[in-house]
Write a protein that holds these residues in place. Structure first.
Motif, mmCIF file in Angstrom:
data_model
loop_
_atom_site.group_PDB
_atom_site.id
_atom_site.type_symbol
_atom_site.label_atom_id
_atom_site.label_comp_id
_atom_site.label_asym_id
_atom_site.label_seq_id
_atom_site.Cartn_x
_atom_site.Cartn_y
_atom_site.Cartn_z
ATOM 1 N N TYR A 234 -2.098 1.598 8.966
ATOM 2 C CA TYR A 234 -2.498 2.937 8.500
ATOM 3 C C TYR A 234 -3.646 2.936 7.502
ATOM 4 O O TYR A 234 -4.287 3.946 7.287
ATOM 5 C CB TYR A 234 -1.286 3.656 7.894
ATOM 6 N N HIS B 195 2.822 2.224 2.620
ATOM 7 C CA HIS B 195 3.223 2.613 3.973
ATOM 8 C C HIS B 195 4.494 1.868 4.378
ATOM 9 O O HIS B 195 4.753 0.770 3.883
ATOM 10 C CB HIS B 195 2.083 2.334 4.966
ATOM 11 N N CYS C 180 0.824 -1.216 0.000
ATOM 12 C CA CYS C 180 0.000 0.000 0.000
ATOM 13 C C CYS C 180 0.858 1.266 0.000
ATOM 14 O O CYS C 180 0.349 2.372 -0.156
ATOM 15 C CB CYS C 180 -0.919 0.002 1.221
HETATM 16 ZN ZN ZN Z 1 -1.080 1.030 4.322
#
Ligand code: ZN
Length: 363
Positions: free
Chosen positions: A348, A326, A324
């Motif tokens: 997150y 992060h 993603c």
């Molecule tokens: Zn993420």
């Protein structure tokens, strides 16, 4: 380099010429046959010829060198291209950096004079701390460990948090000195008294040192440890730890800036010539107009602190990027996936992934 080589070869030629000449003299003394005298004279002539050729190369190299110097440092093109004036704040920052440079090199009176003349405050706290550092370093140079050990004991907590081997290295120096001066019996007593706290962290090193007890008193044969190097190691280690303790970088920032600019300046000078030829202007403020690659030792990386584990990343625990986008530390990924290749949810965003989908990131 070229010049060094040439001058070496010139002096070698001189030596062989003088050898040849003294040989000729000895031949005359022994009144040997004419043929061998003639050969020797020919040999000497050849040497002299080659010597004169070498001299020519040397003078050519010297003139080449001075031309190169002129070419590299011509004029003040950089000044003409710099469009922005240096602000007073920048001037003060530069003066402060110079003042700090003198302080950390022990030139206290120079930095005091500079502080007065530039009307800038002298950082007294830093000055006092550095004064202490120079007293300790001086005592190490005098081959005395007391001051350094006192400092290491006073800062025990700081050093152990940093996993610094400074204290052990100081005792190791003491052990080696005792062994050399008073023999193995005294060295063993020294080891018993001082190595007991290091059993867990330095056992391999202690075992190695114990083997030195087999060597006779004052032995020069103690393997692979030069005392000069050992003193230098503890001195550098102490300076690094001390600077970290008082919040100074290990390397002198002004020296670093100077070295980096020596690499960058030729490129900037080339650029300034191009800008001038095109009658363009160098408009960037506080930013270099081109990217300049510096050697790796001048690269400084940002520190990544893991938002889950609340600790900075290390070589063993590097930052990992999730699909993603992060970033978490490797330990956090292991923790979230419960040590297996289990699916876990990014803390997150709701995207799920498995540890094998994460990738190490180099900052
Ligand atoms: Zn993420």
């Amino acid at each position: 380099m070229e010049f060094d080589k040439t001058s070496e070869s010139v002096s070698a030629q001189f030596q062989s010429t003088s050898k040849a000449l003294s040989y000729i003299c000895s031949l005359f003394e022994e009144s040997s046959d004419i043929q061998s005298i003639e050969n020797s004279v020919k040999c000497a002539m050849r040497t002299i010829e080659s010597l004169s050729a070498q001299c020519k190369t040397t003078s050519l190299n010297i003139s080449k060198f001075s031309k190169q110097v002129e070419k590299k440092f011509k004029g003040d093109e950089m000044d003409q291209t710099a469009t922005s004036e240096i602000t007073n704040d920048q001037k003060d920052a530069l003066m402060t950096a110079i003042m700090h440079h003198y302080l950390r090199n022990g030139k206290f009176s120079v930095s005091e004079t500079l502080s007065k003349e530039a009307a800038l405050p002298l950082p007294n706290e830093m000055k006092n701390a550095l004064n202490e550092l120079f007293i300790i370093v001086h005592s190490l140079k005098m081959k005395k460990l007391d001051e350094a050990l006192k400092w290491a004991n006073r800062n025990e907590k700081f050093l152990s948090e940093r996993k610094s081997p400074l204290k052990f290295e100081l005792y190791k120096t003491g052990f080696l000195m005792t062994q050399k001066a008073f023999g193995s019996k005294k060295a063993l007593e020294y080891a018993r008294a001082n190595f007991k706290d290091f059993g867990a962290s330095q056992i391999k090193e202690i075992q190695k040192l114990m083997s030195f007890l087999l060597y006779p008193m004052g032995s020069q044969l103690i393997p692979s440890i030069s005392m000069d190097e050992q003193w230098e190691t503890v001195e550098n280690m102490l300076m690094n730890e001390f600077c970290s303790k008082i919040g100074l970088p290990n390397t002198d920032p002004l020296l670093l800036a100077l070295e980096a600019s020596a690499v960058a300046l030729p490129k900037l000078q080339k650029l300034s010539t191009i800008v001038k030829e095109k009658k363009a202007e160098w408009t960037q403020q506080n930013e270099l107009p081109i990217e300049i690659e510096l050697p790796i030792k001048y690269s400084f990386h940002s520190v990544f602190a893991c938002p889950v584990m609340k600790q900075t990343s290390t070589d063993e625990n590097p930052p990992m990027i999730l699909p993603c986008g992060h970033i978490l530390s490797k330990e956090a990924v292991t923790k979230l996936s419960k040590g297996n290749n289990n699916r876990f949810k990014c803390p997150y965003c709701p995207v799920e992934c498995v540890p094998s989908q994460t990738q190490q990131v180099d900052f």
